[in-house]
Design an enzyme around this catalytic site. Structure first.
Site, mmCIF file in Angstrom:
data_model
loop_
_atom_site.group_PDB
_atom_site.id
_atom_site.type_symbol
_atom_site.label_atom_id
_atom_site.label_comp_id
_atom_site.label_asym_id
_atom_site.label_seq_id
_atom_site.Cartn_x
_atom_site.Cartn_y
_atom_site.Cartn_z
ATOM 1 C CE LYS A 1 2.098 -38.505 5.260
ATOM 2 N NZ LYS A 1 2.975 -37.449 4.791
ATOM 3 C CG HIS B 1 4.426 -44.231 8.583
ATOM 4 N ND1 HIS B 1 4.034 -43.619 9.749
ATOM 5 C CD2 HIS B 1 5.698 -43.812 8.369
ATOM 6 C CE1 HIS B 1 5.026 -42.860 10.201
ATOM 7 N NE2 HIS B 1 6.045 -42.974 9.385
#
Ligand code: BG6
Length: 487
Positions: A179, A237
């Site tokens: 990201k 994550h």
């Protein structure tokens, strides 16, 4: 920058991830001119398909998951022409020879295999790659998460895959690292001189990491119910985000320097055990409620199998990084499905000024707070105390310095998979997890899972559309702190 032609073989090519993420990402890279001829993308699964019928399926996936204004006809045509399909029995013998024949003329190209399948198949597929002589000098294998369900199963997978492939050929994906804003954490910390001197326990009161989703488990119940939020989101994550926040500056930005530093953080995480699990962790499971005014079913109804599942769809926990830099600084982590907002953010809460020179009339001086918004509305806000304008004396107000990426850059934020897929082709492992990292993360997560099960720590229910069980609020408020909410 265009990459040399490559062959990418996607196992699980008819699956949800391929449709939702991989093909759209590859399409966009093609659209931007990054894929060059004669690059091929080969879908593989057990299902019967011809090239044509599979192309129709990929086209439909693009129409569903790429906005219409990006789907220009010439690129769609060019992209679909790259697509091939082979029916292969992942754990058997059927189809492997066909796959070999199909890509036999690409020996000089990067040959990547993307294993978008259940981890149960990683062993069989990699061994079949070897048996059928498909591994070349330029082979890379991408392993999609979850990498096992605990330390033992992760070790088993890593060892099995390691019998066939060198660590330098293995790309364990954690798409959060792809990201844009997550990479920006590195920029923020190490491309600016302002933050590093105050990035420690002397100046930071605590850190919060929230990854909240509005979606429920939907059609993924089969997988999710064997996993739960700790395995699905925290072990990977959220711990990766924590690592980027807490790690020491790496000497260089090469893959191993970066991963060495992250590993040290994982190894320094304070263990949670039977004695502390009830005070340091909160498990939740959503029941019927409403999201954006629309009523939604509870988790067990969504599963629809009549079971009284004890799987958590929400976790909040408090941990610590036991290093000189972070000693005594709590890291509060939380994630859940069916929360009121889709938002991922990291909050660095600084300490109060040592002494107010403004006296009681100055009022409360809110300590500085840095909020890094990963999604949506990517950006960085630094909350400062500013004097309220006007002649009425020194009164203060908390105001954010607000950097919105959308306003500043006016470009589309690429999806994480676009970046990561191209990194695989370029041979850059920096944003992929090394074996020891994955195992260190499991080593920390396992005792929590075991303690929950040993103590019969059932999830508390929360109404869909709320911020989890009230005990999650209590977890942080007990310490005299609150979860960050954008004013
Ligand atoms: C996946 C999880 O890894 O990440 C899903 O398995 C979750 O349960 C997803 O929804 C969230 O990713 P993103 O990119 O939408 O924040």
């Amino acid at each position: 920058v265009a990459v040399d032609p490559f062959d990418l073989v996607v196992f699980g090519g008819t699956g949800d991830l391929a449709h939702r993420k991989l093909f759209p990402a590859l399409f966009r890279r093609d659209h931007d001119g990054q894929l060059t001829d004669p690059t091929r993308i080969v879908g593989v699964s057990r299902k019967e398909h011809t090239d044509e019928s599979f192309r129709a399926e990929v086209k439909e996936a693009l129409q569903t998951f790429v906005p219409a204004d990006e789907l220009d006809k010439p690129t769609v045509k060019r992209f679909l022409a790259r697509i091939r399909y082979v029916t292969v029995e992942a754990a058997g013998d059927a189809g492997w020879a066909d796959l070999k024949t199909l890509i036999a003329d690409g020996l000089d190209r990067v040959r990547a295999f993307y294993l978008a399948t259940s981890p149960d198949l990683f062993d069989a597929i990699t061994h079949n790659l070897k048996t059928h002589d498909l591994i070349t000098q330029k082979t890379r294998v991408v392993l999609e998460k979850p990498l096992g369900k605990d330390l033992a199963s992760a070790q088993e997978i890593n060892s099995a895959v390691g019998e066939v492939l060198d660590e330098s050929q293995i790309y364990r994906i954690d798409h959060y690292l792809g990201k844009e804003t997550v990479q920006n954490l590195l920029a923020l910390r190490f491309a600016n001189v302002l933050f590093e001197p105050v990035w420690d326990s002397a100046h930071v009161d605590h850190v919060q990491i929230t990854v909240a989703e509005k979606i429920g488990v939907g059609s993924r119940g089969g997988y999710y119910d064997t996993s739960g939020a700790l395995r699905d989101m925290v072990q990977n994550h959220i711990l990766q985000l924590l690592c980027l926040v807490a790690m020491e500056p790496p000497g260089e930005l090469d893959a191993d320097s970066l991963r060495d530093e992250k590993l040290k953080v994982l190894r320094a995480l304070k263990p949670i055990d039977d004695a502390s699990v009830r005070s340091l962790t909160v498990r939740g499971q959503y029941r019927t409620g409403a999201i954006d005014g629309k009523s939604v079913p509870g988790y067990v109804e969504e599963l629809g199998d009549g079971s009284q599942s004890q799987t958590e769809t929400f976790v909040a926990l408090k941990t610590e990084v036991q290093t000189w830099r972070w000693a005594g600084v709590p890291f509060y982590l939380r994630t859940g499905k069916r929360l009121p907002q889709q938002v991922s953010e990291i909050v660095i809460q600084f300490r109060e000024v040592p002494r107010s020179i403004f006296g009681p009339a100055g009022g409360f001086l809110a300590p500085n707070r840095l909020v890094i918004r990963l999604q949506p509305d990517e950006g960085v806000k630094l909350y400062l105390m500013i004097k309220d304008p006007g002649p009425g004396g020194l009164r203060f107000r908390e105001v954010p310095l607000n950097l919105s990426f959308a306003d500043t850059f006016k470009v589309r934020n690429p999806d994480a998979y676009e970046r990561l897929l191209m990194d695989v082709i370029r041979g850059s492992q920096a944003l992929f997890m090394r074996r020891d990292e994955v195992e260190a993360a499991w080593k920390w997560a396992d005792p929590i899972l075991e303690a929950w099960s040993r103590l019969g720590h059932a999830p508390s229910t929360y109404t869909a559309g709320t911020w989890g069980p009230s005990s999650a609020v209590a977890l942080i408020e007990r310490d005299g702190r609150t979860w960050h909410e954008d004013p």
